[in-house]
Write an enzyme that holds these catalytic residues in place. Sequence first.
Site, mmCIF file in Angstrom:
data_model
loop_
_atom_site.group_PDB
_atom_site.id
_atom_site.type_symbol
_atom_site.label_atom_id
_atom_site.label_comp_id
_atom_site.label_asym_id
_atom_site.label_seq_id
_atom_site.Cartn_x
_atom_site.Cartn_y
_atom_site.Cartn_z
ATOM 1 N N CYS A 85 -6.516 -16.910 -27.722
ATOM 2 C CA CYS A 85 -6.860 -16.214 -27.043
ATOM 3 C C CYS A 85 -8.185 -16.680 -27.691
ATOM 4 O O CYS A 85 -8.752 -16.400 -28.635
ATOM 5 C CB CYS A 85 -6.790 -14.657 -26.884
ATOM 6 S SG CYS A 85 -7.367 -13.570 -27.247
ATOM 7 N N CYS A 99 -2.221 -15.395 -32.648
ATOM 8 C CA CYS A 99 -3.126 -15.200 -30.914
ATOM 9 C C CYS A 99 -4.404 -16.169 -30.401
ATOM 10 O O CYS A 99 -4.804 -16.792 -31.418
ATOM 11 C CB CYS A 99 -2.933 -14.186 -30.306
ATOM 12 S SG CYS A 99 -4.255 -14.163 -29.418
ATOM 13 N N HIS A 105 -7.466 -10.484 -24.216
ATOM 14 C CA HIS A 105 -6.549 -10.816 -25.786
ATOM 15 C C HIS A 105 -5.489 -9.637 -24.999
ATOM 16 O O HIS A 105 -4.317 -10.379 -25.156
ATOM 17 C CB HIS A 105 -6.839 -9.561 -26.759
ATOM 18 C CG HIS A 105 -5.853 -9.923 -28.066
ATOM 19 N ND1 HIS A 105 -4.872 -11.357 -28.453
ATOM 20 C CD2 HIS A 105 -4.884 -8.553 -27.791
ATOM 21 C CE1 HIS A 105 -4.217 -10.269 -29.266
ATOM 22 N NE2 HIS A 105 -4.030 -9.172 -28.382
ATOM 23 N N GLY A 124 0.751 -1.285 -0.361
ATOM 24 C CA GLY A 124 -0.066 0.241 -0.200
ATOM 25 C C GLY A 124 0.986 1.491 0.084
ATOM 26 O O GLY A 124 0.534 2.324 -0.554
ATOM 27 N N ASP A 172 4.725 -6.758 -12.895
ATOM 28 C CA ASP A 172 3.491 -6.582 -13.098
ATOM 29 C C ASP A 172 3.229 -5.674 -13.138
ATOM 30 O O ASP A 172 4.089 -4.412 -13.553
ATOM 31 C CB ASP A 172 3.286 -6.869 -11.436
ATOM 32 C CG ASP A 172 3.409 -5.073 -11.008
ATOM 33 O OD1 ASP A 172 2.048 -5.004 -10.036
ATOM 34 O OD2 ASP A 172 4.513 -5.121 -10.414
ATOM 35 N N GLN A 232 15.527 0.419 -2.807
ATOM 36 C CA GLN A 232 15.084 1.949 -3.083
ATOM 37 C C GLN A 232 16.600 2.638 -3.693
ATOM 38 O O GLN A 232 17.164 1.891 -4.194
ATOM 39 C CB GLN A 232 14.382 2.332 -2.312
ATOM 40 C CG GLN A 232 12.961 2.462 -2.125
ATOM 41 C CD GLN A 232 11.701 2.682 -3.110
ATOM 42 O OE1 GLN A 232 12.583 3.277 -3.996
ATOM 43 N NE2 GLN A 232 10.394 2.175 -3.461
#
Length: 372
Positions: free
Chosen positions: A308, A306, A337, A95, A268, A191
């Site tokens: 998908c 693809c 996709h 967070g 991510d 960091q």
Amino acid sequence: MTTPGTFHILATDSQARTATLTTAHGTIRTPVFMPVGTVGCVKALSPDDLLDLKAQIILGNTYHLYLLPGDDLVARRGGLHAFSGWNGPILTDSGGFQVFSLQSLRTISEDGVEFRSHRDGSKHFFSPEKVIDIQRNLGSDIMMVLDECVPFGADKAYTAKSLGLTTRWAARCRQAYPQGSGNQLQFGIVQGGFFPDLRTESARQICDLPFEGFAIGGLSVGESKPLMLEIMRHTAPLLPPDKPRYLMGVGTPLDILDGIEAGIDMFDCVLPSRNARNGTLYTSLGKVNIKRAEYKEDDGPLDPNCSCYACTRFSRAYLRHLYMARELLAYRLNTIHNLHYFLSLTHGAAQAILAGNFATFKAHVEAVHAHA
């Protein structure tokens, strides 16, 4: 069953590597892209969609889940896995990034950070111990420590002071959830802003602590792409080679391949799902802006290469129609996709590393996206 936290390198190709990381809810094969599920779901998708996409692990956002519906409520529902219906691994951030982005609404001290909710202005306080308690309630497989994400442009004196605070907070997080005390893994965060010597010092301090994995934080916060790559390439080899390495929030296809080349295992980014909702789609032939009039009567698939659901069942003309009509199905199909593309990218990288031809694989993708 293998102990959660076990990390086993299967193959390397120069600095790039493919490995397995065991968690309480399954073993992850790296390199891995982790779809972002901010409030306990990946926007527009169901858990079954994610299974069909072969997603291995998703993210939850500690800040947002703390505010709504509340981590205590999630705990009473059996944790985030049971509450959301996703039984695979989950990583939750601390967070910290969300709190520090509220610049005018928060105050940092040695104890932690006081902030006002972006929802209703109510006052809250995150200490290192508090964010671990929240993540215990969520029951995530991997929890991140509280750190200060220094804004781009911060001077060296401030960045050095912040680095020390981040280290002390990390130690308190580890004390709040000692190594071996449960099935949740804990990752430390390096960091140091955009100063290579401070990155080196942060890595030394953080990697002295007994975490199950280590992350590079504080990148993709407004800096130029060359500077981001310089700091990432400087920092990655400073992290322990026998532990998973996670590059936080950095995620164009080329960024991911650059990270893998530097020895990063986990990635991510909201980019594929956010861009999907804006009509920007990633394909094996480059980016497609599905809003463009040229697709109005295009009966071909979005991406002929693809497999998908969106590409095998629907035409570009229909996908454009859905998007222009603002039909909810547009967001689902576009997100399916884009995530399929990103998940296939890291899977393909793993196969290339096993075969010893990652450089060729990377060059091929770069040729497609160089002008995207």
